[in-house]
Design an enzyme around this catalytic site. Sequence first.
Site, PDB file in Angstrom:
ATOM      1  CE1 TYR A   1       3.290  -6.173   4.183  1.00  0.00           C
ATOM      2  CE2 TYR A   1       2.497  -8.433   3.915  1.00  0.00           C
ATOM      3  CZ  TYR A   1       2.839  -7.203   3.370  1.00  0.00           C
ATOM      4  OH  TYR A   1       2.743  -7.007   2.014  1.00  0.00           O
TER       5      TYR A   1
ATOM      6  CG  ASP B   1      -1.883  -1.091   1.319  1.00  0.00           C
ATOM      7  OD1 ASP B   1      -2.061  -1.779   0.299  1.00  0.00           O
ATOM      8  OD2 ASP B   1      -2.483  -1.274   2.394  1.00  0.00           O
TER       9      ASP B   1
END
Length: 242
Positions: free
Chosen positions: A109, A51
């Site tokens: 992540y 993103d």
Amino acid sequence: MNYKLVIAFDGSYYKGWQFQKNALTVQQVMTETARRFFSSDVTVTGCSRTDSGVHAENYVLSIKTDKVIPADAIVRGMNTFLPPSVAVKECTVVSEDFHPRYDCISKEYRYRILNSAIPDPFLAGRAYRVPAKLDEEKMARDAEQLIGKHNFASFMAAGSKITDPTRTIFHASVSRDGDLVTFSVSADGFLYNMVRIITGTLIDLNLGRNENTMTQIIEAENRSVAGFTAPPDGLVLYSVKY
């Protein structure tokens, strides 16, 4: 030749990885740099669509080119041309059919939360600040409920075109180091905004802003039941495994 590169980048400067018409992206910077370094046309393929604003410590990409150059020379040479916000950490020669996205078996992540009433200038843009006291042990227990193969529709961004939101989470944990709380999660794949929505949900559950349990939220398969979408600042693609 097909080269596998591991890079790190500060996502604050970019609108994500993938090419966009009117915005600077990491893929654009890597492609332009590779063309300049190799002095030929190249194909640059990434392992994930990060993103806008999301960072990476070990992002994997491939560069296909007709030029043959030693891997260590590629690391040194490309870093000469890259801006300070991007760095090549490793380079290896791989088979022509290697694909950084499709050959990946898991990604990890990490989301960093500055749990402090006082801002930290050195973490600005790299951690999301939550002033209210968080109970990291409760967050860890909630995070453990995510482990396994589930339909994660509750943690998928509204309007997503993905038809199968089933993913397998291998590991999910929360730890604290002083004022820094870190949520770590690894899976065989992630939905759009999935880690950020899970992080927001963990925070909401911790602060009593959501009356459901994590298990109930998963079983609901409904985005409206989960928490807010945490901002991109604290999110880092930490590792990719093949």
